[in-house]
Design a protein around this motif. Structure first.
Motif: not given
Lengths: 266, 346
Positions: A102, A118, A122
């Motif tokens: 993040h 995400n 990631r």
């Protein structure tokens, strides 16, 4: 890729005052792609102010800035960033409460519709850090759990991953062990070989000289010294610093005060 | 471009697997963090069991409705408050905004505006109060704790003056309760549905959107956030306005629920309960962390406690002692945890 050794950044006659204090007097500086410029100077010499101007955080009172040979006005951090200038500050713009990935994507998050993607962030963060040889236990881990060196590496990686071509590193080795420091220096060398233009600020001159191709010395808001790094440079710099130190001491004992116009912490 | 350059560079092979001991520690730590919400839920369940065993009416339909009514409005306020706390601010004026909002709706209605339009106007007025709170805190740099203490009194005073300190009947609730009134709070199931919907939306906003990420960043490291180019001021302003509007909406629900619109409704009690619920639910007063779900659970714990104490016949004033102690304990834990985190860094 931008051709190495072509001009990345040039500033001419930059001046900046804060009320009665002159932080920068008349700064002229030039930086090429694939070059590491060491910017050294005492605390309060104006290094941080200069960095903030080159990164659009503050605006100079006078002078001009050229990026890729074009005159530019840097009115905001965003604007500087769009020109490929990115700063990694010594206070680290990382958010402790957020995960590594993040942090890597903060302000330029990948999304699916309005939502964070995400999985993609990631994966990309992991790939990118692996490519750069930055070692973290997991990209899911909160940044607060990482060591100083890991945090610094992530801050630099973030800047580079956002396509920075001109990287300003403010005290990248502050508060770091020798081994961790060496890893960051490796990282800087790797970026340099990729053609990134780097200004490295530091007051540990030995560390700066280890990676710098050229060294600029900032004293009282002026660049007083601009030479390619070489084996004799350390002695030369030490002499200059000692001279200044003696002059300051003499001035202090003679007048009872440090000479006026000396910028305070910038 | 960056990719080919990167692969061409001499890169030492990265050691991708973390040391097993560290990975285990991380897992344990993350579990504890997640448990924060879980443990509040467990406390709530334990309290329900205890009060049910002591007084069998606790889980009766009648008492559950009372509980729902207590929890719903406070949790809506807490949802807005959590977002503010996460970005490093606080709003103490939510209790007086809660009282003002239904009066704005009432007067708009008296002047011929349909009730739904009245609600919209009320929420806009509340958002404007939030804007003032934000403006004072963000641009004049008055700490929001102080600034909103001021607006708390100011709004409260305005409400008392324009109403002559007299309650009025909420429209649509007398002599017959309309379905509009039921939809907007008179029916406990509609009321709790509003609450759950708001909590879910706010939690999604916080944990699933860039906006939420930037909110955490703003509270966690204000300087860092601005260096990344995050407009912290704008984020705070919006959260001040949302928190105030949510408090107003809770006030409207409350007015339809009770059937009378009271200038002394809400006040510091509901404000304190909302903030206490947020803190008990794991929101750090120092900014940077917290969850909306946790705040809902925290409010539930407080509601169950207050309701249960009254049911088993303990002097209700003990509630304040228990809540005060619980908040103090939760805050000490909060601070200790963040100290431990900081120590872990260096």
């Amino acid at each position: 890729m931008t051709a190495p050794s072509s001009e990345a950044l040039r500033v001419e006659h930059i001046a900046k005052r804060f009320g009665p204090v002159t932080a920068l007097r008349d700064i002229n500086m030039r930086l090429n792609y694939g070059e590491v410029l060491g910017l050294i100077g005492d605390n309060g010499a104006g290094k941080s102010t200069l960095i903030k101007i080159m990164t659009g955080f503050q605006q100079p009172d006078a002078g001009t800035i050229f990026v890729n040979g074009q005159e530019v006005k840097l009115n905001s951090v965003q604007q500087a960033r769009e020109l490929g200038i990115e700063t990694v500050y010594q206070d680290l713009a990382l958010i402790n409460e957020l995960s590594v990935y993040h942090n890597m994507f903060l302000k330029r998050e990948l999304r699916i519709g309005p939502f964070l993607n995400n999985a993609a962030m990631r994966r990309q963060a992991r790939e990118f850090l692996n490519q750069m040889g930055v070692n973290v236990p997991s990209v899911d881990v909160e940044v607060s759990k990482l060591s100083g060196g890991q945090r610094q590496a992530i801050a630099i990686a973030r800047a580079v991953s956002s396509n920075a071509k001109i990287l300003l590193l403010d005290e990248p080795l502050a508060a770091m062990g020798a081994k961790e420091g060496a890893q960051i220096l490796d990282l800087i060398n790797r970026l340099k070989s990729q053609g990134v233009a780097i200004i490295m600020i530091g007051h540990n001159y030995a560390q700066v000289l280890e990676v710098a191709d050229r060294v600029n010395l900032l004293q009282h808001g002026e660049i007083t010294f601009d030479k390619p790094a070489g084996k004799d440079l350390m002695d030369e710099i030490t002499d200059i610093i000692m001279q200044e130190y003696r002059a300051t001491k003499l001035g202090t004992s003679a007048n009872g005060s440090v000479k006026s116009g000396t910028p305070t912490s910038a | 471009m960056a990719d080919e350059a990167l692969t061409a560079a001499p890169i030492p092979p990265p050691t991708s697997t973390p040391p097993p001991a560290l990975a285990v520690l991380q897992k344990a730590w993350r579990f504890i963090l997640q448990q924060r919400t879980l443990s509040v839920a467990l406390i709530a369940v334990a309290m329900v069991i205890y009060f049910q065993l002591s007084k069998s009416v606790f889980l009766s339909a009648g008492n559950l409705q009372t509980l729902i009514q207590y929890i719903s409005e406070t949790a809506i306020i807490a949802a807005g408050e959590v977002m503010l706390l996460i970005c490093g601010e606080i709003d103490l004026s939510v209790g007086s905004v809660y009282a003002l909002a239904p009066f704005v709706m009432y007067y708009a209605n008296q002047n011929g505006v349909p009730l739904l339009g009245g609600i919209v106007i009320a929420l806009l007025v509340c958002a404007a109060i939030g804007f003032i709170n934000g403006f004072a805190s963000v641009y004049f740099r008055v700490p929001s704790l102080i600034a909103t203490l001021g607006t708390q009194l100011l709004v409260s005073g305005v409400t008392l003056v324009i109403t002559n300190a007299t309650p009025v009947l909420t429209p649509d609730t007398f002599p017959k309760v309309t379905s509009f009134a039921k939809l907007f709070g008179n029916n406990p199931y509609f009321e709790i549905s509003w609450t759950l919907a708001i909590v879910i939306v706010m939690q999604a906003l916080l944990s699933m959107t860039p906006w939420g990420l930037r909110t955490v960043a703003t509270g966690g490291n204000p300087l860092g956030a601005s260096e990344v180019g995050i407009g912290a001021n704008r984020i705070k302003m919006v959260h001040f306005m949302v928190a105030s509007a949510l408090a107003g909406f809770a006030g409207v629900l409350g007015a339809f629920r009770v059937g009378s619109t009271d200038p002394l409704a809400g006040g510091t009690t509901i404000m304190f309960n909302a903030i206490a619920g947020a803190v008990i639910g794991g929101t750090a007063l120092t900014g940077g962390s917290g969850t909306v779900i946790g705040a809902l659970l925290g409010v539930c714990v407080l509601g169950i406690l207050q309701d249960g104490i009254t049911l088993i016949g303990v002097n209700a004033d003990y509630y304040y002692i228990v809540v005060g102690a619980a908040i103090l304990a939760a805050m000490i834990l909060n601070v200790r945890l963040s100290q431990l985190r900081k120590a872990g860094q260096s």
